[in-house]
Write a protein that holds these residues in place. Sequence first.
Motif, PDB file in Angstrom:
ATOM      1  N   SER A 251       0.828  -1.206   0.000  1.00  0.00           N
ATOM      2  CA  SER A 251       0.000   0.000   0.000  1.00  0.00           C
ATOM      3  C   SER A 251       0.866   1.261   0.000  1.00  0.00           C
ATOM      4  N   LEU A 252       0.313   2.304  -0.549  1.00  0.00           N
ATOM      5  CA  LEU A 252       0.911   3.636  -0.484  1.00  0.00           C
ATOM      6  C   LEU A 252      -0.220   4.658  -0.381  1.00  0.00           C
ATOM      7  N   ARG A 253       0.094   5.789   0.225  1.00  0.00           N
ATOM      8  CA  ARG A 253      -0.853   6.898   0.275  1.00  0.00           C
ATOM      9  C   ARG A 253      -0.201   8.116  -0.358  1.00  0.00           C
ATOM     10  N   LEU A 254      -0.768   8.563  -1.455  1.00  0.00           N
ATOM     11  CA  LEU A 254      -0.280   9.763  -2.118  1.00  0.00           C
ATOM     12  C   LEU A 254      -1.014  10.988  -1.578  1.00  0.00           C
ATOM     13  N   SER A 255      -0.293  12.095  -1.523  1.00  0.00           N
ATOM     14  CA  SER A 255      -0.886  13.369  -1.127  1.00  0.00           C
ATOM     15  C   SER A 255      -0.609  14.406  -2.205  1.00  0.00           C
ATOM     16  N   CYS A 256      -1.478  15.377  -2.296  1.00  0.00           N
ATOM     17  CA  CYS A 256      -1.294  16.498  -3.222  1.00  0.00           C
ATOM     18  C   CYS A 256      -1.674  17.768  -2.467  1.00  0.00           C
ATOM     19  N   ALA A 257      -0.671  18.575  -2.151  1.00  0.00           N
ATOM     20  CA  ALA A 257      -0.900  19.821  -1.442  1.00  0.00           C
ATOM     21  C   ALA A 257      -1.179  20.933  -2.448  1.00  0.00           C
ATOM     22  N   ALA A 258      -2.303  21.607  -2.281  1.00  0.00           N
ATOM     23  CA  ALA A 258      -2.726  22.632  -3.221  1.00  0.00           C
ATOM     24  C   ALA A 258      -2.627  24.015  -2.595  1.00  0.00           C
ATOM     25  N   SER A 259      -2.295  24.989  -3.419  1.00  0.00           N
ATOM     26  CA  SER A 259      -2.261  26.381  -2.970  1.00  0.00           C
ATOM     27  C   SER A 259      -2.493  27.304  -4.156  1.00  0.00           C
ATOM     28  N   GLY A 260      -2.918  28.538  -3.863  1.00  0.00           N
ATOM     29  CA  GLY A 260      -3.068  29.544  -4.895  1.00  0.00           C
ATOM     30  C   GLY A 260      -4.416  29.589  -5.591  1.00  0.00           C
ATOM     31  N   PHE A 261      -5.336  28.726  -5.164  1.00  0.00           N
ATOM     32  CA  PHE A 261      -6.687  28.769  -5.742  1.00  0.00           C
ATOM     33  C   PHE A 261      -7.665  28.223  -4.706  1.00  0.00           C
ATOM     34  N   ALA A 262      -8.945  28.376  -4.993  1.00  0.00           N
ATOM     35  CA  ALA A 262      -9.993  27.965  -4.055  1.00  0.00           C
ATOM     36  C   ALA A 262     -10.216  26.459  -4.149  1.00  0.00           C
ATOM     37  N   PHE A 263      -9.348  25.723  -3.481  1.00  0.00           N
ATOM     38  CA  PHE A 263      -9.334  24.255  -3.551  1.00  0.00           C
ATOM     39  C   PHE A 263     -10.709  23.648  -3.265  1.00  0.00           C
ATOM     40  N   SER A 264     -11.417  24.209  -2.305  1.00  0.00           N
ATOM     41  CA  SER A 264     -12.702  23.633  -1.902  1.00  0.00           C
ATOM     42  C   SER A 264     -13.796  23.819  -2.948  1.00  0.00           C
ATOM     43  N   SER A 265     -13.529  24.604  -3.971  1.00  0.00           N
ATOM     44  CA  SER A 265     -14.550  24.917  -4.967  1.00  0.00           C
ATOM     45  C   SER A 265     -14.425  24.100  -6.250  1.00  0.00           C
ATOM     46  N   TYR A 266     -13.448  23.234  -6.304  1.00  0.00           N
ATOM     47  CA  TYR A 266     -13.183  22.512  -7.546  1.00  0.00           C
ATOM     48  C   TYR A 266     -13.049  21.011  -7.333  1.00  0.00           C
ATOM     49  N   ALA A 267     -13.463  20.269  -8.343  1.00  0.00           N
ATOM     50  CA  ALA A 267     -13.188  18.838  -8.378  1.00  0.00           C
ATOM     51  C   ALA A 267     -11.697  18.629  -8.613  1.00  0.00           C
ATOM     52  N   MET A 268     -11.232  17.470  -8.192  1.00  0.00           N
ATOM     53  CA  MET A 268      -9.819  17.124  -8.348  1.00  0.00           C
ATOM     54  C   MET A 268      -9.700  15.697  -8.861  1.00  0.00           C
ATOM     55  N   SER A 269      -8.602  15.429  -9.538  1.00  0.00           N
ATOM     56  CA  SER A 269      -8.392  14.094 -10.088  1.00  0.00           C
ATOM     57  C   SER A 269      -6.957  13.632  -9.895  1.00  0.00           C
ATOM     58  N   TRP A 270      -6.802  12.327  -9.973  1.00  0.00           N
ATOM     59  CA  TRP A 270      -5.484  11.688 -10.100  1.00  0.00           C
ATOM     60  C   TRP A 270      -5.420  11.085 -11.498  1.00  0.00           C
ATOM     61  N   VAL A 271      -4.290  11.315 -12.138  1.00  0.00           N
ATOM     62  CA  VAL A 271      -4.018  10.797 -13.484  1.00  0.00           C
ATOM     63  C   VAL A 271      -2.626  10.180 -13.446  1.00  0.00           C
ATOM     64  N   ARG A 272      -2.417   9.075 -14.128  1.00  0.00           N
ATOM     65  CA  ARG A 272      -1.102   8.446 -14.096  1.00  0.00           C
ATOM     66  C   ARG A 272      -0.577   8.211 -15.506  1.00  0.00           C
TER      67      ARG A 272
END
Length: 121
Positions: free
Chosen positions: A17-38
């Motif tokens: 197992s692994l847990r990936l994180s993505c720290a966001a800044s500079g925009f209204a993170f709570s207002s947008y959908a987010m995705s993981w792409v590989r």
Amino acid sequence: EVQLVESGGGLVQPGGSLRLSCAASGFAFSSYAMSWVRQAPGKGLEWVSTINDSGTGTNYAGSVKGRFTISKDNAKNTLYLQMNSLKPDDTAVYYCASDIAASPSNVYNYWGRGTQVTVSS
């Protein structure tokens, strides 16, 4: 300045197992959908999972459904991907991306630089 910074990748054995994180800044993170792409070696981009702005709605690619869990902490401006029962085919660079809307459209305006996940014995 918008920033998306992924972390948590590494080398793991099959079944691990692994847990990936993505720290966001500079925009209204709570207002947008987010995705993981590989992107696996030598292959194109593959959508993995999406979560809506509030974190109440999720979607997964068939190849990861039941093994991966996406989540979003709007208080911490952070996106997560919990990856269990990892397989060698999961080896890829994993990117987080911000959607252009609150509901997932799979049209992205910002991308992180990626974190490498390698599944190998």
